[in-house]
Design a protein around this motif. Sequence first.
Motif, mmCIF file in Angstrom:
data_model
loop_
_atom_site.group_PDB
_atom_site.id
_atom_site.type_symbol
_atom_site.label_atom_id
_atom_site.label_comp_id
_atom_site.label_asym_id
_atom_site.label_seq_id
_atom_site.Cartn_x
_atom_site.Cartn_y
_atom_site.Cartn_z
ATOM 1 N N GLY A 1 0.861 -1.334 -0.086
ATOM 2 C CA GLY A 1 0.125 -0.186 -0.020
ATOM 3 C C GLY A 1 0.984 1.400 0.013
ATOM 4 O O GLY A 1 0.854 2.050 0.982
ATOM 5 N N ALA A 2 1.491 1.430 -1.191
ATOM 6 C CA ALA A 2 2.364 2.780 -1.256
ATOM 7 C C ALA A 2 1.372 3.793 -1.377
ATOM 8 O O ALA A 2 0.148 3.742 -1.517
ATOM 9 C CB ALA A 2 3.411 2.371 -2.504
ATOM 10 N N PRO A 3 1.919 5.174 -1.186
ATOM 11 C CA PRO A 3 0.937 6.268 -1.305
ATOM 12 C C PRO A 3 0.018 6.129 -2.685
ATOM 13 O O PRO A 3 0.845 6.033 -3.802
ATOM 14 C CB PRO A 3 2.064 7.368 -1.220
ATOM 15 C CG PRO A 3 2.904 7.063 -0.309
ATOM 16 C CD PRO A 3 3.254 5.508 -0.680
ATOM 17 N N GLY A 4 -1.264 6.409 -2.551
ATOM 18 C CA GLY A 4 -1.935 6.158 -3.878
ATOM 19 C C GLY A 4 -2.382 4.857 -4.160
ATOM 20 O O GLY A 4 -2.922 4.423 -5.127
ATOM 21 N N LEU A 5 -1.793 3.642 -3.481
ATOM 22 C CA LEU A 5 -1.998 2.489 -3.851
ATOM 23 C C LEU A 5 -2.534 1.433 -2.752
ATOM 24 O O LEU A 5 -2.200 0.244 -2.518
ATOM 25 C CB LEU A 5 -0.755 1.746 -4.442
ATOM 26 C CG LEU A 5 -0.081 2.339 -5.679
ATOM 27 C CD1 LEU A 5 1.379 1.695 -5.867
ATOM 28 C CD2 LEU A 5 -1.212 2.167 -6.832
ATOM 29 N N GLY A 6 -3.459 1.887 -1.973
ATOM 30 C CA GLY A 6 -3.891 1.066 -0.917
ATOM 31 C C GLY A 6 -4.680 0.061 -0.885
ATOM 32 O O GLY A 6 -4.744 -0.812 -0.052
ATOM 33 N N GLY A 7 -5.678 0.066 -2.021
ATOM 34 C CA GLY A 7 -6.591 -1.070 -2.140
ATOM 35 C C GLY A 7 -6.289 -2.268 -2.042
ATOM 36 O O GLY A 7 -6.485 -3.334 -1.157
ATOM 37 N N ALA A 8 -5.062 -2.781 -2.486
ATOM 38 C CA ALA A 8 -4.465 -4.050 -2.506
ATOM 39 C C ALA A 8 -3.976 -4.599 -1.216
ATOM 40 O O ALA A 8 -4.388 -5.561 -0.896
ATOM 41 C CB ALA A 8 -3.288 -4.196 -3.738
ATOM 42 N N ALA A 9 -3.459 -3.868 -0.468
ATOM 43 C CA ALA A 9 -2.854 -4.055 0.778
ATOM 44 C C ALA A 9 -4.118 -4.537 1.811
ATOM 45 O O ALA A 9 -3.964 -5.534 2.627
ATOM 46 C CB ALA A 9 -2.058 -3.099 1.379
ATOM 47 N N LEU A 10 -5.032 -3.503 1.651
ATOM 48 C CA LEU A 10 -6.330 -3.671 2.452
ATOM 49 C C LEU A 10 -6.859 -5.135 2.328
ATOM 50 O O LEU A 10 -7.484 -5.722 3.008
ATOM 51 C CB LEU A 10 -7.325 -2.630 2.275
ATOM 52 C CG LEU A 10 -6.820 -1.133 2.471
ATOM 53 C CD1 LEU A 10 -8.292 -0.294 2.343
ATOM 54 C CD2 LEU A 10 -6.429 -1.290 3.882
ATOM 55 N N LEU A 11 -7.254 -5.495 0.646
ATOM 56 C CA LEU A 11 -7.651 -6.849 0.368
ATOM 57 C C LEU A 11 -6.767 -7.859 0.968
ATOM 58 O O LEU A 11 -7.246 -8.734 1.418
ATOM 59 C CB LEU A 11 -7.701 -6.888 -1.245
ATOM 60 C CG LEU A 11 -9.089 -6.014 -1.984
ATOM 61 C CD1 LEU A 11 -8.315 -5.923 -3.367
ATOM 62 C CD2 LEU A 11 -10.087 -6.472 -1.585
ATOM 63 N N ALA A 12 -5.440 -7.701 0.730
ATOM 64 C CA ALA A 12 -4.638 -8.831 1.440
ATOM 65 C C ALA A 12 -4.946 -9.198 2.919
ATOM 66 O O ALA A 12 -5.063 -10.054 3.352
ATOM 67 C CB ALA A 12 -3.135 -8.676 1.159
ATOM 68 N N SER A 13 -4.937 -7.961 3.510
ATOM 69 C CA SER A 13 -4.852 -8.155 5.172
ATOM 70 C C SER A 13 -6.454 -8.690 5.584
ATOM 71 O O SER A 13 -6.553 -9.296 6.435
ATOM 72 C CB SER A 13 -4.862 -6.697 5.946
ATOM 73 O OG SER A 13 -5.752 -5.601 5.244
ATOM 74 N N GLN A 14 -7.443 -8.202 4.648
ATOM 75 C CA GLN A 14 -8.614 -8.616 5.112
ATOM 76 C C GLN A 14 -8.867 -10.103 5.080
ATOM 77 O O GLN A 14 -9.492 -11.204 5.408
ATOM 78 C CB GLN A 14 -9.719 -8.020 4.393
ATOM 79 C CG GLN A 14 -10.088 -6.275 4.961
ATOM 80 C CD GLN A 14 -10.910 -5.511 4.017
ATOM 81 O OE1 GLN A 14 -11.797 -6.188 3.351
ATOM 82 N NE2 GLN A 14 -10.528 -4.364 4.065
ATOM 83 N N ALA A 15 -8.202 -10.628 3.687
ATOM 84 C CA ALA A 15 -8.175 -12.182 3.537
ATOM 85 C C ALA A 15 -7.599 -12.815 4.388
ATOM 86 O O ALA A 15 -7.869 -13.878 4.844
ATOM 87 C CB ALA A 15 -7.818 -12.218 1.973
ATOM 88 N N ALA A 16 -6.248 -12.206 5.043
ATOM 89 C CA ALA A 16 -5.630 -12.986 5.938
ATOM 90 C C ALA A 16 -6.575 -13.223 7.095
ATOM 91 O O ALA A 16 -6.382 -14.309 7.789
ATOM 92 C CB ALA A 16 -4.248 -12.161 6.228
ATOM 93 N N ALA A 17 -7.225 -12.034 7.582
ATOM 94 C CA ALA A 17 -8.032 -12.105 8.788
ATOM 95 C C ALA A 17 -8.964 -13.220 8.612
ATOM 96 O O ALA A 17 -9.410 -13.885 9.727
ATOM 97 C CB ALA A 17 -8.593 -10.908 9.125
ATOM 98 N N ARG A 18 -9.793 -13.297 7.589
ATOM 99 C CA ARG A 18 -10.912 -14.261 7.355
ATOM 100 C C ARG A 18 -10.503 -15.688 7.193
ATOM 101 O O ARG A 18 -11.229 -16.644 7.479
ATOM 102 C CB ARG A 18 -11.557 -13.950 5.993
ATOM 103 C CG ARG A 18 -12.461 -12.503 6.099
ATOM 104 C CD ARG A 18 -13.626 -12.952 7.119
ATOM 105 N NE ARG A 18 -14.700 -11.687 7.242
ATOM 106 C CZ ARG A 18 -15.611 -11.845 7.886
ATOM 107 N NH1 ARG A 18 -15.735 -12.832 8.888
ATOM 108 N NH2 ARG A 18 -16.553 -10.865 7.683
ATOM 109 N N LEU A 19 -9.161 -15.743 6.759
ATOM 110 C CA LEU A 19 -8.593 -17.249 6.701
ATOM 111 C C LEU A 19 -8.139 -17.666 8.168
ATOM 112 O O LEU A 19 -7.429 -18.899 8.484
ATOM 113 C CB LEU A 19 -7.671 -17.398 5.921
ATOM 114 C CG LEU A 19 -7.802 -17.817 4.499
ATOM 115 C CD1 LEU A 19 -8.136 -19.306 4.472
ATOM 116 C CD2 LEU A 19 -9.116 -17.144 3.858
ATOM 117 N N GLY A 20 -8.383 -16.925 9.257
ATOM 118 C CA GLY A 20 -8.253 -17.594 10.692
ATOM 119 C C GLY A 20 -6.942 -17.240 11.427
ATOM 120 O O GLY A 20 -6.709 -17.867 12.089
ATOM 121 N N ALA A 21 -6.166 -16.363 10.847
ATOM 122 C CA ALA A 21 -4.987 -15.956 11.867
ATOM 123 C C ALA A 21 -5.500 -15.341 12.909
ATOM 124 O O ALA A 21 -6.463 -14.502 13.299
ATOM 125 C CB ALA A 21 -4.075 -14.816 10.704
ATOM 126 N N GLY A 22 -4.692 -15.441 14.021
ATOM 127 C CA GLY A 22 -4.889 -14.981 15.583
ATOM 128 C C GLY A 22 -4.638 -13.397 15.338
ATOM 129 O O GLY A 22 -5.582 -12.856 15.904
#
Length: 497
Positions: free
Chosen positions: A257-278
């Motif tokens: 999520g470099a300046p102006g490119l935030g969406g991809a990192a948000l998608l990755a982090s939300q997917a990580a949360a939904r797959l069960g990481a503590g």
Amino acid sequence: MSTLSTSSLRPLYTAAQVRELDRRTIAGGIESFALMQRAASSAWHSFRSRWPHARSVTVICGSGNNGGDGHVLAALARQSGLKVQRISIKPIEVLQGDVARAAELATAAGVGCEPWQPDTTLVGEVIVDAVLGTGVAGYVEGEVRRAIEAINMASQLVLALDIPSGISADTGAVLGLAVEATCTVTFIGDKIGLHTGDAPAYTGEIDFRPLGVKARAFFDIPPTAWRLDDVLLAEVFKPRARTSHKGSLGHVLIMGGAPGLGGAALLASQAAARLGAGKVSLATAPEHITASLVSCPEVMARSVQGGADAGLLTSQVDVVVVGPGLGQGAWGQAILQSALTSDVPLVVDADALNLLASRWPDMRRDNWILTPHPGEAARLLGCSVADVQADRPAAVRTLQKTRGGIVILKGAGSLVAGPSGLMVCPYGNPGMASGGMGDVLSGMLGTLVAQCDTLEQAAWLGAMVHARAADDAAKATGERGLLASDLASYARVLINP
């Protein structure tokens, strides 16, 4: 989690390996013509199970053993009362060996045979492609090419015998032109080329018929790859211990999520949360913090100005995912360098792969998963995308050998290469051709790395869960308009069988 093995997976072979299995089966006491009859009988059963009400069939036969299968199938169809149009690419008078014997059998059964002509009208309700087998070398041309063109121009359903004519059994590449089949019935050993590259657009449904040959019994003919199967999900995702806590379920750090490119990192982090990481942390540019807190407050968003800030976080986590929305500028380079200097397992995606190709061309490590699409793979290998797609198995093996760790070559029939060999993912659909899908995969992989025994196991599961989730989402609401953010909820169901 349980340890995975290949014992429950279907082995995949090259054309040469299947020919050797065929040879040994014949040497073991089964006459070659009897094996041809067995193949044709299996194909006829496949035909009848799919189209029980068909009353006519067109069988187009080449001059090799694949054509022999077609001649015998034509005889079986005639004996079952169907009207049969049998077309031979070469005059049946010049056929030799088992193919000639098969053609004679069909003639004796009362099946007429007409020579192939470019203006031939294909009249059967179903067309059987018995033109080329797995031994084709080089691009199709001449009368064979024109026959394939005629099959594809017809409006009928198509059953391909062993492999759609014009598809490479080893790579899945189209050899100039290939038959577009409704169903492919393949024999003795399943072929890797049916499951990756261009092939999924040509095979239709794949019906594997081993013909009584137990390929795994030949221990000196190891499979060239294995086909992933969702039976693994139930093996791995057991109920959690009642004493589980977030500290025992892995801490994933998404860096991107470099300046102006935030969406991809948000998608990755939300997917990580939904797959069960503590715990899931996100190291991103300051301007994306508010968006992260709004969209998924469970993710611990951290503002990072550069590599020094990011480096402080890597020592606190179990795995780092780097690349989604990273960019290739100074910010992205600094973030990637901080990830590469850490010793925790990495999942490397997107611009992190492009930076590896340009700035770290010789870097290799054993504790990372690289997830290139064909364009990124081409940059890492220093070749063209066409070169990668011409032989995807060779490309992913080369990447894994030179870069180490695990490599997932994305695309139709994603390939996973690691120390245990090559895996093919048979799931996925065209709805995945939309932005953010790779970011979601990288987030899922991060969580699975944090929870699995090995990186390789995490890569197998990640590729499979990601594609299966997309299939379930497409089944529910269609392929068009499928968004990357749709996958996480379906993936969550899959990992809670």
